[in-house]
Scaffold this active site. Structure first.
Site, PDB file in Angstrom:
ATOM      1  N   GLU A 233      -6.387   9.121  -1.617  1.00 25.74           N
ATOM      2  CA  GLU A 233      -4.809   9.232  -1.682  1.00 25.74           C
ATOM      3  C   GLU A 233      -4.792   9.325  -3.302  1.00 25.74           C
ATOM      4  O   GLU A 233      -5.230   8.314  -4.353  1.00 25.74           O
ATOM      5  CB  GLU A 233      -4.072   7.583  -1.028  1.00 25.74           C
ATOM      6  CG  GLU A 233      -4.021   7.478  -0.102  1.00 25.74           C
ATOM      7  CD  GLU A 233      -3.452   9.322   0.593  1.00 25.74           C
ATOM      8  OE1 GLU A 233      -2.393   9.367   0.170  1.00 25.74           O
ATOM      9  OE2 GLU A 233      -3.563   9.182   1.358  1.00 25.74           O
TER      10      GLU A 233
ATOM     11  N   CYS B  56       3.048   5.756  -6.475  1.00 27.40           N
ATOM     12  CA  CYS B  56       3.038   6.844  -6.087  1.00 27.40           C
ATOM     13  C   CYS B  56       4.107   7.266  -5.224  1.00 27.40           C
ATOM     14  O   CYS B  56       4.104   8.787  -5.063  1.00 27.40           O
ATOM     15  CB  CYS B  56       1.393   6.595  -5.120  1.00 27.40           C
ATOM     16  SG  CYS B  56       0.737   5.535  -5.106  1.00 27.40           S
TER      17      CYS B  56
END
Ligand code: ADP
Length: 467
Positions: A246, A280
Protein backbone atom coordinates in the site's frame (compact mmCIF):
# COMPACT_ATOMS: atom_id res chain seq x y z
CA UNK A 1 14.64 4.52 27.10
CA UNK A 2 16.50 1.76 25.25
CA UNK A 3 14.18 -0.43 23.14
CA UNK A 4 14.80 -4.05 22.30
CA UNK A 5 13.58 -6.47 19.66
CA UNK A 6 10.88 -8.93 20.68
CA UNK A 7 11.96 -12.28 19.29
CA UNK A 8 10.64 -15.70 20.28
CA UNK A 9 8.97 -14.24 23.38
CA UNK A 10 12.08 -12.47 24.67
CA UNK A 11 13.24 -8.88 24.55
CA UNK A 12 16.73 -8.89 23.03
CA UNK A 13 19.16 -6.13 22.16
CA UNK A 14 19.30 -5.18 18.46
CA UNK A 15 22.65 -4.69 16.76
CA UNK A 16 24.01 -1.63 15.03
CA UNK A 17 24.44 2.06 15.71
CA UNK A 18 21.88 3.76 17.89
CA UNK A 19 18.88 5.48 16.35
CA UNK A 20 16.55 7.86 18.15
CA UNK A 21 12.82 8.35 18.06
CA UNK A 22 11.95 11.95 18.94
CA UNK A 23 8.70 13.55 20.02
CA UNK A 24 7.78 15.71 16.98
CA UNK A 25 5.88 18.20 19.18
CA UNK A 26 9.02 18.74 21.21
CA UNK A 27 12.11 17.11 19.65
CA UNK A 28 14.24 17.66 22.76
CA UNK A 29 12.05 14.93 24.28
CA UNK A 30 13.84 11.73 23.22
CA UNK A 31 11.17 9.06 23.23
CA UNK A 32 13.45 6.10 22.67
CA UNK A 33 16.76 4.78 21.45
CA UNK A 34 17.35 1.48 19.65
CA UNK A 35 19.84 -0.27 17.39
CA UNK A 36 19.67 0.27 13.63
CA UNK A 37 19.70 -3.51 13.22
CA UNK A 38 21.66 -5.98 11.17
CA UNK A 39 20.84 -8.98 8.94
CA UNK A 40 21.42 -11.30 11.94
CA UNK A 41 18.54 -9.61 13.80
CA UNK A 42 16.18 -10.21 10.88
CA UNK A 43 17.37 -13.81 10.59
CA UNK A 44 16.80 -14.43 14.30
CA UNK A 45 13.29 -12.98 14.13
CA UNK A 46 12.35 -15.08 11.10
CA UNK A 47 13.86 -18.20 12.69
CA UNK A 48 11.73 -17.65 15.82
CA UNK A 49 8.60 -17.18 13.68
CA UNK A 50 9.42 -20.36 11.74
CA UNK A 51 9.98 -22.33 14.94
CA UNK A 52 6.55 -21.27 16.22
CA UNK A 53 4.76 -21.97 12.95
CA UNK A 54 3.92 -25.65 13.17
CA UNK A 55 2.33 -25.42 16.63
CA UNK A 56 0.40 -22.31 15.68
CA UNK A 57 -1.03 -23.67 12.44
CA UNK A 58 -2.09 -26.80 14.34
CA UNK A 59 -3.77 -24.68 17.03
CA UNK A 60 -7.48 -24.94 16.28
CA UNK A 61 -9.16 -21.95 14.68
CA UNK A 62 -11.40 -21.37 17.74
CA UNK A 63 -8.30 -21.38 19.96
CA UNK A 64 -6.51 -18.92 17.67
CA UNK A 65 -9.65 -16.76 17.77
CA UNK A 66 -9.53 -16.91 21.56
CA UNK A 67 -5.94 -15.61 21.56
CA UNK A 68 -6.97 -12.68 19.35
CA UNK A 69 -9.88 -11.90 21.67
CA UNK A 70 -7.48 -11.86 24.62
CA UNK A 71 -5.14 -9.56 22.73
CA UNK A 72 -8.12 -7.27 22.04
CA UNK A 73 -8.92 -7.20 25.77
CA UNK A 74 -5.35 -6.32 26.74
CA UNK A 75 -5.31 -3.47 24.21
CA UNK A 76 -8.74 -2.29 25.40
CA UNK A 77 -7.46 -2.23 29.00
CA UNK A 78 -4.38 -0.24 27.99
CA UNK A 79 -5.99 1.91 25.32
CA UNK A 80 -5.41 5.19 27.15
CA UNK A 81 -1.68 4.60 27.70
CA UNK A 82 -1.29 3.34 24.10
CA UNK A 83 -3.06 6.46 22.83
CA UNK A 84 -0.86 8.73 24.97
CA UNK A 85 2.28 6.98 23.72
CA UNK A 86 1.08 7.40 20.13
CA UNK A 87 0.37 11.09 20.65
CA UNK A 88 3.83 11.58 22.08
CA UNK A 89 5.85 9.54 19.61
CA UNK A 90 4.20 10.43 16.27
CA UNK A 91 2.39 13.68 17.16
CA UNK A 92 -1.09 12.32 16.61
CA UNK A 93 -3.84 14.44 18.24
CA UNK A 94 -5.04 12.52 21.28
CA UNK A 95 -8.66 12.27 20.12
CA UNK A 96 -7.50 10.45 16.97
CA UNK A 97 -4.98 8.35 18.89
CA UNK A 98 -7.78 7.15 21.16
CA UNK A 99 -9.83 6.28 18.11
CA UNK A 100 -6.90 4.33 16.70
CA UNK A 101 -6.51 2.26 19.87
CA UNK A 102 -10.23 1.49 19.81
CA UNK A 103 -9.93 0.48 16.19
CA UNK A 104 -7.26 -2.09 17.08
CA UNK A 105 -9.69 -3.71 19.48
CA UNK A 106 -12.36 -3.83 16.76
CA UNK A 107 -9.94 -5.28 14.20
CA UNK A 108 -8.76 -8.06 16.53
CA UNK A 109 -12.34 -8.97 17.42
CA UNK A 110 -13.37 -8.95 13.79
CA UNK A 111 -10.53 -11.28 12.75
CA UNK A 112 -11.20 -13.56 15.72
CA UNK A 113 -14.57 -14.10 14.01
CA UNK A 114 -13.04 -14.39 10.53
CA UNK A 115 -10.86 -17.25 11.79
CA UNK A 116 -14.02 -19.35 12.17
CA UNK A 117 -15.34 -18.99 8.64
CA UNK A 118 -15.42 -21.95 6.24
CA UNK A 119 -11.98 -22.43 4.66
CA UNK A 120 -12.92 -24.07 1.40
CA UNK A 121 -15.43 -25.74 -0.87
CA UNK A 122 -16.23 -29.10 -2.41
CA UNK A 123 -15.88 -29.13 -6.19
CA UNK A 124 -17.43 -31.81 -8.42
CA UNK A 125 -14.78 -34.11 -9.92
CA UNK A 126 -14.59 -35.08 -13.59
CA UNK A 127 -15.98 -38.53 -12.77
CA UNK A 128 -18.38 -39.79 -10.12
CA UNK A 129 -16.66 -41.03 -6.98
CA UNK A 130 -13.66 -38.91 -6.03
CA UNK A 131 -14.01 -36.27 -3.34
CA UNK A 132 -12.47 -33.05 -4.61
CA UNK A 133 -12.14 -30.02 -2.40
CA UNK A 134 -10.14 -26.82 -2.30
CA UNK A 135 -9.19 -25.24 0.97
CA UNK A 136 -7.14 -22.38 2.31
CA UNK A 137 -3.98 -22.92 4.30
CA UNK A 138 -1.66 -20.44 6.04
CA UNK A 139 1.33 -19.21 4.03
CA UNK A 140 3.91 -19.50 6.82
CA UNK A 141 5.95 -16.58 8.14
CA UNK A 142 4.62 -13.14 7.20
CA UNK A 143 6.91 -10.09 7.28
CA UNK A 144 5.04 -6.85 7.94
CA UNK A 145 6.76 -3.53 7.21
CA UNK A 146 4.70 -0.64 8.48
CA UNK A 147 4.77 3.18 8.55
CA UNK A 148 4.71 5.54 11.53
CA UNK A 149 1.42 7.35 10.84
CA UNK A 150 -0.92 4.64 12.20
CA UNK A 151 1.57 2.95 14.51
CA UNK A 152 -1.08 0.86 16.27
CA UNK A 153 -3.72 0.18 13.64
CA UNK A 154 -1.63 -0.72 10.59
CA UNK A 155 0.49 -3.35 12.39
CA UNK A 156 -2.70 -4.79 13.90
CA UNK A 157 -4.66 -4.83 10.65
CA UNK A 158 -1.89 -6.87 9.08
CA UNK A 159 -1.00 -9.06 12.09
CA UNK A 160 -4.59 -9.92 13.06
CA UNK A 161 -5.53 -11.67 9.79
CA UNK A 162 -2.06 -13.20 9.47
CA UNK A 163 -2.40 -14.82 12.90
CA UNK A 164 -6.12 -15.61 12.56
CA UNK A 165 -5.43 -17.72 9.49
CA UNK A 166 -2.52 -19.60 11.09
CA UNK A 167 0.59 -17.66 10.03
CA UNK A 168 3.30 -16.33 12.31
CA UNK A 169 4.55 -12.75 12.07
CA UNK A 170 7.64 -10.57 12.09
CA UNK A 171 6.63 -6.91 12.37
CA UNK A 172 9.14 -4.22 11.34
CA UNK A 173 7.64 -0.93 12.56
CA UNK A 174 8.84 2.40 11.22
CA UNK A 175 11.83 3.90 12.99
CA UNK A 176 9.73 6.89 14.09
CA UNK A 177 7.19 4.65 15.84
CA UNK A 178 9.54 2.09 17.38
CA UNK A 179 8.34 2.74 20.91
CA UNK A 180 4.70 2.12 20.00
CA UNK A 181 5.81 -1.02 18.10
CA UNK A 182 7.48 -2.26 21.26
CA UNK A 183 4.34 -1.55 23.28
CA UNK A 184 2.41 -3.74 20.85
CA UNK A 185 4.90 -6.52 21.54
CA UNK A 186 4.25 -6.11 25.28
CA UNK A 187 0.50 -6.37 24.78
CA UNK A 188 0.95 -9.54 22.69
CA UNK A 189 3.08 -10.99 25.46
CA UNK A 190 0.53 -10.08 28.13
CA UNK A 191 -2.25 -11.62 26.05
CA UNK A 192 -0.31 -14.88 26.14
CA UNK A 193 0.23 -15.21 22.39
CA UNK A 194 2.53 -18.22 22.06
CA UNK A 195 6.20 -17.26 21.91
CA UNK A 196 7.41 -16.66 18.38
CA UNK A 197 4.00 -16.15 16.81
CA UNK A 198 4.37 -12.36 16.93
CA UNK A 199 7.88 -10.88 16.76
CA UNK A 200 8.95 -7.26 16.53
CA UNK A 201 12.12 -6.30 14.70
CA UNK A 202 13.29 -2.72 15.20
CA UNK A 203 15.79 -0.86 13.07
CA UNK A 204 16.41 1.19 9.97
CA UNK A 205 14.29 0.13 7.00
CA UNK A 206 17.26 0.16 4.68
CA UNK A 207 19.24 -2.03 7.08
CA UNK A 208 16.75 -4.69 8.15
CA UNK A 209 14.02 -4.49 5.47
CA UNK A 210 15.81 -6.39 2.70
CA UNK A 211 17.39 -8.91 5.13
CA UNK A 212 13.89 -9.58 6.51
CA UNK A 213 12.65 -10.44 3.03
CA UNK A 214 15.73 -12.52 2.29
CA UNK A 215 15.67 -14.37 5.64
CA UNK A 216 12.98 -16.69 4.32
CA UNK A 217 9.60 -15.05 4.89
CA UNK A 218 6.76 -16.57 2.89
CA UNK A 219 4.95 -13.27 2.40
CA UNK A 220 5.61 -9.58 2.91
CA UNK A 221 2.97 -6.93 3.47
CA UNK A 222 4.17 -3.34 3.22
CA UNK A 223 2.61 0.07 3.79
CA UNK A 224 4.70 3.17 3.13
CA UNK A 225 6.10 5.22 0.30
CA UNK A 226 5.77 4.28 -3.35
CA UNK A 227 9.53 4.35 -3.83
CA UNK A 228 10.28 1.80 -1.11
CA UNK A 229 7.18 -0.27 -1.93
CA UNK A 230 8.11 -0.69 -5.59
CA UNK A 231 11.72 -1.56 -4.71
CA UNK A 232 10.48 -4.22 -2.27
CA UNK A 233 8.02 -5.52 -4.87
CA UNK A 234 10.92 -6.10 -7.27
CA UNK A 235 12.95 -7.84 -4.62
CA UNK A 236 9.99 -9.98 -3.58
CA UNK A 237 9.43 -11.00 -7.19
CA UNK A 238 13.06 -12.07 -7.48
CA UNK A 239 12.64 -14.34 -4.43
CA UNK A 240 9.09 -15.35 -5.40
CA UNK A 241 7.78 -14.08 -2.06
CA UNK A 242 4.08 -13.17 -2.03
CA UNK A 243 3.97 -9.36 -1.77
CA UNK A 244 1.38 -6.74 -0.99
CA UNK A 245 2.09 -3.00 -1.02
CA UNK A 246 0.00 0.00 0.00
CA UNK A 247 1.82 3.06 -1.25
CA UNK A 248 0.04 6.32 -0.63
CA UNK A 249 -2.28 8.62 -2.51
CA UNK A 250 -3.03 12.07 -3.85
CA UNK A 251 -6.68 12.00 -2.97
CA UNK A 252 -9.22 14.34 -4.53
CA UNK A 253 -12.46 15.78 -3.22
CA UNK A 254 -14.70 17.04 -6.03
CA UNK A 255 -17.30 19.72 -5.28
CA UNK A 256 -20.13 20.27 -7.76
CA UNK A 257 -22.47 23.26 -7.93
CA UNK A 258 -25.38 21.45 -6.27
CA UNK A 259 -23.36 20.28 -3.23
CA UNK A 260 -24.20 21.11 0.36
CA UNK A 261 -21.19 23.41 0.73
CA UNK A 262 -21.15 23.58 4.53
CA UNK A 263 -21.10 19.82 4.85
CA UNK A 264 -18.50 19.54 2.08
CA UNK A 265 -16.26 22.18 3.66
CA UNK A 266 -16.30 20.52 7.05
CA UNK A 267 -15.41 17.09 5.63
CA UNK A 268 -12.78 18.45 3.24
CA UNK A 269 -11.06 20.55 5.92
CA UNK A 270 -11.00 17.54 8.24
CA UNK A 271 -9.72 15.22 5.52
CA UNK A 272 -7.01 17.66 4.46
CA UNK A 273 -5.72 19.13 7.72
CA UNK A 274 -6.46 16.86 10.68
CA UNK A 275 -3.31 15.06 11.87
CA UNK A 276 -1.44 17.52 9.63
CA UNK A 277 -2.57 15.69 6.48
CA UNK A 278 -0.39 12.71 7.36
CA UNK A 279 -2.74 9.92 6.32
CA UNK A 280 -2.49 7.99 3.07
CA UNK A 281 -6.18 8.80 2.59
CA UNK A 282 -5.85 12.54 3.39
CA UNK A 283 -7.58 14.94 0.99
CA UNK A 284 -4.78 16.72 -0.84
CA UNK A 285 -6.65 18.07 -3.87
CA UNK A 286 -9.87 20.07 -3.89
CA UNK A 287 -11.40 20.03 -7.37
CA UNK A 288 -14.31 22.44 -7.62
CA UNK A 289 -16.47 23.72 -10.45
CA UNK A 290 -16.11 27.46 -11.13
CA UNK A 291 -19.56 28.41 -9.79
CA UNK A 292 -18.66 27.33 -6.25
CA UNK A 293 -14.86 27.36 -6.05
CA UNK A 294 -14.58 30.70 -4.22
CA UNK A 295 -17.31 29.80 -1.77
CA UNK A 296 -15.93 26.37 -0.89
CA UNK A 297 -12.36 27.65 -0.54
CA UNK A 298 -13.55 30.38 1.82
CA UNK A 299 -15.55 27.95 3.94
CA UNK A 300 -12.66 25.48 4.17
CA UNK A 301 -10.30 28.33 5.07
CA UNK A 302 -12.55 29.49 7.91
CA UNK A 303 -12.81 25.99 9.37
CA UNK A 304 -9.05 25.47 9.09
CA UNK A 305 -8.41 28.76 10.88
CA UNK A 306 -10.40 27.43 13.82
CA UNK A 307 -8.37 24.24 14.09
CA UNK A 308 -6.21 23.90 17.19
CA UNK A 309 -2.63 23.04 16.21
CA UNK A 310 -1.48 21.68 19.58
CA UNK A 311 -0.59 20.51 22.14
CA UNK A 312 -1.50 17.04 20.96
CA UNK A 313 -2.67 15.85 24.36
CA UNK A 314 -5.39 18.51 24.39
CA UNK A 315 -8.63 16.84 23.24
CA UNK A 316 -9.40 19.95 21.15
CA UNK A 317 -6.19 19.55 19.13
CA UNK A 318 -6.95 18.80 15.48
CA UNK A 319 -3.68 19.22 13.58
CA UNK A 320 -0.54 18.39 15.54
CA UNK A 321 3.04 18.57 14.26
CA UNK A 322 4.59 16.99 11.19
CA UNK A 323 6.66 13.91 11.87
CA UNK A 324 10.10 15.43 11.24
CA UNK A 325 12.01 18.55 10.35
CA UNK A 326 12.73 17.08 6.90
CA UNK A 327 9.07 16.51 6.09
CA UNK A 328 8.19 19.99 7.35
CA UNK A 329 10.90 21.58 5.20
CA UNK A 330 9.70 19.61 2.16
CA UNK A 331 6.15 20.88 2.68
CA UNK A 332 7.30 24.48 3.18
CA UNK A 333 9.43 24.30 0.03
CA UNK A 334 6.42 23.09 -1.95
CA UNK A 335 4.42 26.04 -0.62
CA UNK A 336 6.95 28.53 -2.03
CA UNK A 337 5.70 32.07 -1.39
CA UNK A 338 3.18 30.89 1.20
CA UNK A 339 5.79 29.17 3.33
CA UNK A 340 6.27 32.19 5.59
CA UNK A 341 2.60 32.24 6.58
CA UNK A 342 2.54 28.49 7.21
CA UNK A 343 5.70 28.26 9.31
CA UNK A 344 5.14 28.14 13.05
CA UNK A 345 8.02 29.31 15.18
CA UNK A 346 8.86 27.15 18.16
CA UNK A 347 10.35 23.82 19.02
CA UNK A 348 7.94 21.34 17.40
CA UNK A 349 7.56 20.58 13.68
CA UNK A 350 4.25 22.43 13.35
CA UNK A 351 2.95 24.14 10.23
CA UNK A 352 -0.36 25.88 9.66
CA UNK A 353 -2.87 24.39 7.24
CA UNK A 354 -2.44 25.93 3.79
CA UNK A 355 -4.35 26.03 0.52
CA UNK A 356 -2.71 26.58 -2.85
CA UNK A 357 -4.93 28.08 -5.57
CA UNK A 358 -4.46 28.31 -9.30
CA UNK A 359 -2.84 24.90 -9.75
CA UNK A 360 -3.16 22.87 -12.94
CA UNK A 361 -3.81 19.14 -12.59
CA UNK A 362 -0.27 18.26 -13.74
CA UNK A 363 1.62 20.72 -11.50
CA UNK A 364 3.97 18.99 -9.02
CA UNK A 365 1.89 20.25 -6.08
CA UNK A 366 -1.10 18.45 -7.60
CA UNK A 367 0.90 15.29 -8.34
CA UNK A 368 3.35 14.54 -5.54
CA UNK A 369 2.26 13.14 -2.20
CA UNK A 370 3.30 15.76 0.38
CA UNK A 371 1.93 14.15 3.56
CA UNK A 372 1.34 17.62 4.96
CA UNK A 373 -1.59 19.94 5.78
CA UNK A 374 -1.56 21.37 2.25
CA UNK A 375 -4.63 21.37 0.02
CA UNK A 376 -4.20 22.12 -3.67
CA UNK A 377 -7.23 23.72 -5.32
CA UNK A 378 -8.02 22.97 -8.97
CA UNK A 379 -10.83 24.77 -10.81
CA UNK A 380 -12.81 22.97 -13.50
CA UNK A 381 -15.83 23.70 -15.72
CA UNK A 382 -17.94 20.62 -15.22
CA UNK A 383 -18.15 17.15 -13.71
CA UNK A 384 -16.45 15.46 -16.66
CA UNK A 385 -13.42 17.74 -16.30
CA UNK A 386 -13.49 17.17 -12.56
CA UNK A 387 -13.31 13.39 -12.88
CA UNK A 388 -10.58 13.66 -15.53
CA UNK A 389 -8.55 15.93 -13.22
CA UNK A 390 -9.11 13.62 -10.24
CA UNK A 391 -7.86 10.68 -12.31
CA UNK A 392 -4.82 12.54 -13.68
CA UNK A 393 -2.31 11.26 -11.10
CA UNK A 394 -0.34 8.07 -10.77
CA UNK A 395 -2.13 7.33 -7.48
CA UNK A 396 -5.62 5.96 -6.92
CA UNK A 397 -6.34 5.40 -3.25
CA UNK A 398 -9.33 7.44 -2.13
CA UNK A 399 -11.72 10.02 -3.60
CA UNK A 400 -14.88 11.85 -2.69
CA UNK A 401 -17.59 13.68 -4.60
CA UNK A 402 -19.97 16.21 -3.11
CA UNK A 403 -23.26 16.40 -4.97
CA UNK A 404 -26.97 15.73 -4.53
CA UNK A 405 -27.35 14.39 -8.05
CA UNK A 406 -27.67 10.63 -7.88
CA UNK A 407 -27.00 10.10 -11.57
CA UNK A 408 -23.69 11.98 -11.42
CA UNK A 409 -22.75 10.17 -8.21
CA UNK A 410 -23.26 6.78 -9.84
CA UNK A 411 -21.35 7.79 -12.97
CA UNK A 412 -18.44 9.05 -10.80
CA UNK A 413 -18.42 5.84 -8.74
CA UNK A 414 -18.00 3.94 -12.00
CA UNK A 415 -15.28 6.10 -13.55
CA UNK A 416 -13.19 7.37 -10.66
CA UNK A 417 -9.84 5.59 -10.41
CA UNK A 418 -9.74 4.97 -6.67
CA UNK A 419 -10.08 1.93 -4.47
CA UNK A 420 -12.04 3.85 -1.82
CA UNK A 421 -14.89 5.91 -3.22
CA UNK A 422 -17.06 8.28 -1.20
CA UNK A 423 -20.08 10.38 -2.07
CA UNK A 424 -20.73 13.24 0.38
CA UNK A 425 -18.12 11.74 2.68
CA UNK A 426 -14.54 12.22 3.77
CA UNK A 427 -11.62 10.65 1.85
CA UNK A 428 -10.20 9.52 5.21
CA UNK A 429 -11.68 7.18 7.77
CA UNK A 430 -12.17 3.55 6.92
CA UNK A 431 -14.26 0.76 8.37
CA UNK A 432 -11.89 -1.95 9.56
CA UNK A 433 -14.28 -4.65 8.32
CA UNK A 434 -14.41 -3.30 4.74
CA UNK A 435 -11.75 -3.92 2.08
CA UNK A 436 -9.04 -1.24 1.98
CA UNK A 437 -6.63 -0.47 -0.85
CA UNK A 438 -5.95 1.59 -3.91
CA UNK A 439 -5.90 1.43 -7.69
CA UNK A 440 -2.97 2.32 -10.00
CA UNK A 441 0.27 3.32 -8.22
CA UNK A 442 -1.32 3.33 -4.77
CA UNK A 443 -1.15 -0.41 -4.31
CA UNK A 444 -0.10 -3.72 -5.75
CA UNK A 445 -3.78 -4.29 -6.53
CA UNK A 446 -4.68 -6.52 -3.64
CA UNK A 447 -6.88 -5.41 -0.75
CA UNK A 448 -6.33 -5.48 2.99
CA UNK A 449 -8.81 -5.78 5.88
CA UNK A 450 -12.33 -7.09 5.91
CA UNK A 451 -13.17 -10.26 4.04
CA UNK A 452 -10.46 -9.41 1.46
CA UNK A 453 -7.61 -10.15 3.90
CA UNK A 454 -7.96 -13.92 3.56
CA UNK A 455 -6.85 -13.67 -0.08
CA UNK A 456 -3.42 -12.43 0.90
CA UNK A 457 -2.75 -14.38 4.07
CA UNK A 458 -3.70 -17.84 2.78
CA UNK A 459 -2.98 -20.12 -0.14
CA UNK A 460 -5.43 -22.51 -1.82
CA UNK A 461 -4.75 -26.23 -2.02
CA UNK A 462 -6.92 -28.46 -4.25
CA UNK A 463 -7.29 -32.02 -3.03
CA UNK A 464 -8.75 -35.02 -4.88
CA UNK A 465 -9.35 -38.21 -2.97
CA UNK A 466 -10.11 -41.24 -5.09
CA UNK A 467 -11.88 -44.06 -3.26
P1 ADP B 1 7.49 7.01 4.96
O1 ADP B 1 7.86 8.00 3.92
O2 ADP B 1 6.04 6.98 5.31
O3 ADP B 1 8.38 7.00 6.16
P2 ADP B 1 8.85 4.68 3.99
O4 ADP B 1 8.46 3.91 2.77
O5 ADP B 1 10.16 5.35 3.98
O6 ADP B 1 7.63 5.64 4.23
O7 ADP B 1 8.79 3.75 5.27
C1 ADP B 1 7.79 2.77 5.48
C2 ADP B 1 8.41 1.56 6.13
O8 ADP B 1 9.36 1.00 5.23
C3 ADP B 1 9.16 1.84 7.42
O9 ADP B 1 9.00 0.76 8.32
C4 ADP B 1 10.61 1.91 6.95
O10 ADP B 1 11.52 1.58 7.96
C5 ADP B 1 10.61 0.85 5.88
N1 ADP B 1 11.70 1.03 4.89
C6 ADP B 1 12.30 2.17 4.50
N2 ADP B 1 13.27 1.92 3.59
C7 ADP B 1 13.27 0.57 3.40
C8 ADP B 1 14.03 -0.32 2.57
N3 ADP B 1 14.97 0.14 1.76
N4 ADP B 1 13.73 -1.63 2.63
C9 ADP B 1 12.75 -2.08 3.44
N5 ADP B 1 12.03 -1.31 4.24
C10 ADP B 1 12.27 0.01 4.22
Amino acid sequence: MRLRNYIGGHFVESRGDSLLSLNPSSPSDRVAEFGAGAPEDAQAAVAAAKAALEDWRRTSAPARAEFLMRWASVIADQSESLAQATAREVGKPISEARGEAARCVAILRYFAGEALRPVGEVIPAQTHGPLQYAFRQPLGVCGLITPWNFPLAIPIWKAAPALAFGNTVVLKPAEASSHVGTLLAETAMQAGLPYGTFNVLLGAGAQVGQPLLEAGVDALSFTGSQKVGLALAELAARHNVKFQGEMGGKNAAIVLEDADLDRAASLIAGGAFRYAGQKCTATSRLIAVRQVVDAIVEKVRLIAEGYVLGPVDDPRCAVGPMISEASRERALAALGGQAGAARVEGEGYFIRPAMVRGAEPDDPIAQEELFAPVLTVIEVSNVEEAIAAANATRFGLSASLFTNDLRRALNYAEHIQAGLVRVNGDTTGVDPHAPFGGMKGSSTHSREQGPAAVEFYTEIKTVQINP
